[in-house]
Design a protein around this motif. Sequence first.
Motif, mmCIF file in Angstrom:
data_model
loop_
_atom_site.group_PDB
_atom_site.id
_atom_site.type_symbol
_atom_site.label_atom_id
_atom_site.label_comp_id
_atom_site.label_asym_id
_atom_site.label_seq_id
_atom_site.Cartn_x
_atom_site.Cartn_y
_atom_site.Cartn_z
ATOM 1 N N ALA A 1 -15.766 12.396 5.759
ATOM 2 C CA ALA A 1 -16.121 13.580 4.977
ATOM 3 C C ALA A 1 -17.606 13.467 4.653
ATOM 4 O O ALA A 1 -17.997 12.644 3.823
ATOM 5 C CB ALA A 1 -15.298 13.647 3.693
ATOM 6 N N ARG B 1 -10.577 5.334 -1.071
ATOM 7 C CA ARG B 1 -11.547 5.833 -0.094
ATOM 8 C C ARG B 1 -12.684 4.826 0.100
ATOM 9 O O ARG B 1 -12.993 4.022 -0.784
ATOM 10 C CB ARG B 1 -12.147 7.162 -0.552
ATOM 11 C CG ARG B 1 -11.123 8.256 -0.782
ATOM 12 C CD ARG B 1 -10.535 8.816 0.502
ATOM 13 N NE ARG B 1 -9.617 9.913 0.222
ATOM 14 C CZ ARG B 1 -9.975 11.186 0.158
ATOM 15 N NH1 ARG B 1 -11.230 11.526 0.366
ATOM 16 N NH2 ARG B 1 -9.077 12.112 -0.120
ATOM 17 N N HIS C 1 -14.085 21.589 9.168
ATOM 18 C CA HIS C 1 -13.877 20.161 8.900
ATOM 19 C C HIS C 1 -12.432 19.728 9.167
ATOM 20 O O HIS C 1 -12.043 18.612 8.800
ATOM 21 C CB HIS C 1 -14.274 19.819 7.467
ATOM 22 C CG HIS C 1 -15.752 19.750 7.253
ATOM 23 N ND1 HIS C 1 -16.528 18.698 7.684
ATOM 24 C CD2 HIS C 1 -16.613 20.627 6.677
ATOM 25 C CE1 HIS C 1 -17.787 18.908 7.373
ATOM 26 N NE2 HIS C 1 -17.872 20.075 6.761
ATOM 27 N N GLU D 1 -11.904 5.707 11.217
ATOM 28 C CA GLU D 1 -11.259 6.712 10.381
ATOM 29 C C GLU D 1 -12.092 7.991 10.358
ATOM 30 O O GLU D 1 -13.246 8.013 10.778
ATOM 31 C CB GLU D 1 -11.094 6.176 8.950
ATOM 32 C CG GLU D 1 -10.332 4.861 8.834
ATOM 33 C CD GLU D 1 -8.831 5.032 8.986
ATOM 34 O OE1 GLU D 1 -8.387 6.169 9.230
ATOM 35 O OE2 GLU D 1 -8.120 4.038 8.850
ATOM 36 N N GLY D 2 -11.489 9.069 9.836
ATOM 37 C CA GLY D 2 -12.204 10.320 9.695
ATOM 38 C C GLY D 2 -13.245 10.259 8.594
ATOM 39 O O GLY D 2 -13.157 9.443 7.671
ATOM 40 N N GLU E 1 -10.319 12.934 4.424
ATOM 41 C CA GLU E 1 -10.835 11.882 5.295
ATOM 42 C C GLU E 1 -11.052 10.598 4.498
ATOM 43 O O GLU E 1 -11.536 10.627 3.361
ATOM 44 C CB GLU E 1 -12.149 12.324 5.939
ATOM 45 C CG GLU E 1 -12.071 13.656 6.666
ATOM 46 C CD GLU E 1 -11.164 13.613 7.888
ATOM 47 O OE1 GLU E 1 -10.571 12.563 8.165
ATOM 48 O OE2 GLU E 1 -11.046 14.642 8.564
#
Length: 248
Positions: free
Chosen positions: A92, A199, A118, A89-90, A167
């Motif tokens: 942050a 998250r 970003h 996954e992305g 993200e």
Amino acid sequence: MPAPVIALDNVGIRFRRNRRGRRSFKDLFARRSRRSRPGEFWALRGVSFTVQPGEAIGVVGRNGQGKSTLLKLVTGVVLADEGTVHVAEGVAPLIEITGGFVDDLSVRDNVYLTAGLHGMTRKQIASRFDDIIDFAEIADFLDTPYKHLSSGMKVRIAFAVISRLEEPILLVDEVLAVGDKAFREKCYRRIEELLAGGRTLFIVSHNERDLRRFCSRGLYLDKGSLVLDAPIHDVLAKYNADYGIVPA
């Protein structure tokens, strides 16, 4: 069980100590050898673990044991010399949080620049701009050059931008140790909101209260090796026992 969002398999990364001058192509090619050379050390070696979606992981260990290097591997800032790193996954990254900001640009322009770097589109940034500025509490300084902000204000705007990214994985490296008490609590609540929204959190911290507040699981690194992967209270207990630390 769902597929892991982060998976490391027998990962190692090697650095050089105080090597002066530029490396030749021969040096760079030789670096891929598995054998250590004079002046080199393994920042991480033989590290394997997986992280499931929605987990909150705390990474502990003394300074210089590979914690920040581990986060940089997950972000792709550095590459492994051996083993594999898979991030599904992305990310942050709240790592070196004020990096990427330009001193001579205004706060407004820096928000657009950093969020764009970003991966946010200009439309997405515009839709979240007021939230970012309100969170950072710097509405009176939008047209002020970034270099004129105090260090605390720089951290506020950086956290406000990064924490608004969508993200799925949030990486935090000691960033919550800075800033005033009221703003730190505001950041804590924001992280709790992100965790409640599903998250995944990966946090490096020396603050046991932060680790116990956010994390259910811990990774204990020592001399670049993974000593223990267990519930966070067990990891902190072993770390404290190993170094004779009396919990605050």
